[in-house]
Design an enzyme around this catalytic site. Structure first.
Site, short mmCIF file in Angstrom:
data_model
loop_
_atom_site.label_atom_id
_atom_site.label_comp_id
_atom_site.label_asym_id
_atom_site.label_seq_id
_atom_site.Cartn_x
_atom_site.Cartn_y
_atom_site.Cartn_z
N THR A 81 118.21 40.31 -18.27
CA THR A 81 119.39 41.14 -19.02
C THR A 81 118.34 41.97 -19.99
O THR A 81 119.03 42.95 -20.48
CB THR A 81 120.07 40.24 -19.71
OG1 THR A 81 119.32 39.26 -20.50
CG2 THR A 81 120.98 39.67 -18.89
N LYS A 114 111.36 29.98 -13.97
CA LYS A 114 111.42 31.21 -13.13
C LYS A 114 110.51 31.30 -12.21
O LYS A 114 109.31 32.29 -12.25
CB LYS A 114 111.43 32.70 -14.21
CG LYS A 114 112.73 32.63 -14.98
CD LYS A 114 112.82 34.00 -15.90
CE LYS A 114 114.04 34.02 -16.94
NZ LYS A 114 113.57 33.22 -17.87
N LEU A 115 110.32 30.37 -11.33
CA LEU A 115 109.06 30.26 -10.50
C LEU A 115 108.86 31.59 -9.64
O LEU A 115 110.17 31.91 -9.27
CB LEU A 115 109.12 28.95 -9.77
CG LEU A 115 108.53 27.72 -10.29
CD1 LEU A 115 109.15 27.41 -11.77
CD2 LEU A 115 108.38 26.58 -9.40
N ILE A 163 103.62 32.18 -4.17
CA ILE A 163 103.86 32.07 -2.66
C ILE A 163 104.63 30.76 -2.35
O ILE A 163 104.70 29.89 -3.02
CB ILE A 163 102.48 31.81 -1.87
CG1 ILE A 163 101.69 30.61 -2.50
CG2 ILE A 163 101.58 32.99 -2.52
CD1 ILE A 163 100.29 30.27 -1.65
N PRO A 164 105.26 30.67 -1.25
CA PRO A 164 106.13 29.58 -0.84
C PRO A 164 105.58 28.42 -0.92
O PRO A 164 106.48 27.41 -1.47
CB PRO A 164 106.55 30.09 0.90
CG PRO A 164 106.68 31.46 0.63
CD PRO A 164 105.32 31.88 -0.09
N THR A 203 103.30 27.15 -2.67
CA THR A 203 103.20 26.56 -4.19
C THR A 203 104.43 26.41 -4.76
O THR A 203 104.65 25.45 -5.66
CB THR A 203 102.51 27.64 -4.91
OG1 THR A 203 101.13 27.97 -4.41
CG2 THR A 203 102.23 27.44 -6.42
N LYS A 244 119.12 24.55 -22.36
CA LYS A 244 118.27 25.39 -21.54
C LYS A 244 116.99 25.12 -22.14
O LYS A 244 116.88 25.47 -23.46
CB LYS A 244 118.53 26.89 -21.43
CG LYS A 244 117.43 27.56 -20.62
CD LYS A 244 118.13 29.04 -20.51
CE LYS A 244 117.82 29.97 -21.53
NZ LYS A 244 115.98 30.17 -21.63
#
Length: 237
Positions: free
Chosen positions: A124, A63-64, A67-68, A70, A34
């Site tokens: 978490t 973790k984008l 706006i859709p 972009t 990761k």
């Protein structure tokens, strides 16, 4: 589905740290790595290319949340990097998540499999008190997580990032095939760090997690290779 390799969170500040860490492992051992924001913002795509060149799998954890349009165009670019998994924040909404998947599909080179796309429910590090006081979400933490998981499934994504504590109810509310990737995994006796909701690898497997993410218990161990193998063995029991 269950990935039999623990995903190693390489939360390092420098590209050189990644090289130093991976050189500890036998080249024949293929890992699932990761790569997070700090490292990607420091080193850029070259760190992805390097890890992939060694034959390892990559979860690019950015973790984008935007706006859709972009998010769609960004995912189109990320798909070309050859990563195996990417994520967004479920809080961005169904329209944004649909756009993210559309961008990934458009950007994936012909003949390659689209990277898995998952969404973050609640971090978490977020407690119910934090969620209610700071986010003003006045349900229980569990209800919020399940709602986000259902919206993620509705958008056609592959799964979610969630605490292992919520896995069973998420799968009941979506499907058994819906991926649950769980960070906050600590071997018995390890420090919880800044994680509020943690489990051991064995507990996570028993409860049905598909992927587990482990960082500091491996990367900060005196012998990272032995620590990794011990966690992998426990995860696969």
């Amino acid at each position: 589905m269950q990935e039999n390799r623990p995903v190693i969170a390489l939360d390092f500040p420098e590209f050189s740290d990644v090289k130093d860490f991976l050189e500890k492992f036998d080249p024949s051992e293929k890992l699932y790595i990761k790569l997070g924001m700090e490292l990607f913002y420091t080193a850029g795509p070259q760190v992805v290319y390097y890890v992939k060149s060694l034959g390892h799998s990559v979860f690019l954890d950015l973790k984008l949340h935007d706006i859709p349009n972009t998010v769609e165009s960004s995912m189109r670019v990320l798909a070309r990097l050859g990563v195996d998994m990417v994520n967004v924040h479920a809080a961005g909404g169904v329209e944004m998540m649909v756009a993210a998947k559309r961008g990934l599909e458009a950007g994936t080179p012909t003949g390659r499999q689209r990277p898995k796309l998952i969404a973050v429910t609640q971090l978490t590090s977020t407690s119910e008190e934090i969620m209610q006081n700071d986010q003003k979400i006045m349900t229980s933490l569990e209800e919020s997580v399940i709602n986000y998981a259902q919206k993620t499934a509705q958008a056609g994504l592959d799964g979610v990032v969630c605490s292992a504590h919520e896995v069973e109810k998420i799968k009941a509310a979506t499907s058994k095939e819906f991926i649950c990737l769980t960070p906050g995994i600590r071997p018995e006796g390890a420090s919880k760090g800044d994680q509020k909701r943690v489990m051991t690898p064995k507990e996570a497997r028993t409860i049905g997690s598909d992927y587990i993410v482990v960082g500091r218990p491996i990367t900060q161990a005196k012998d990272p290779v032995s620590a990794y193998h011990a966690i992998k063995e426990e995860w696969n029991q």
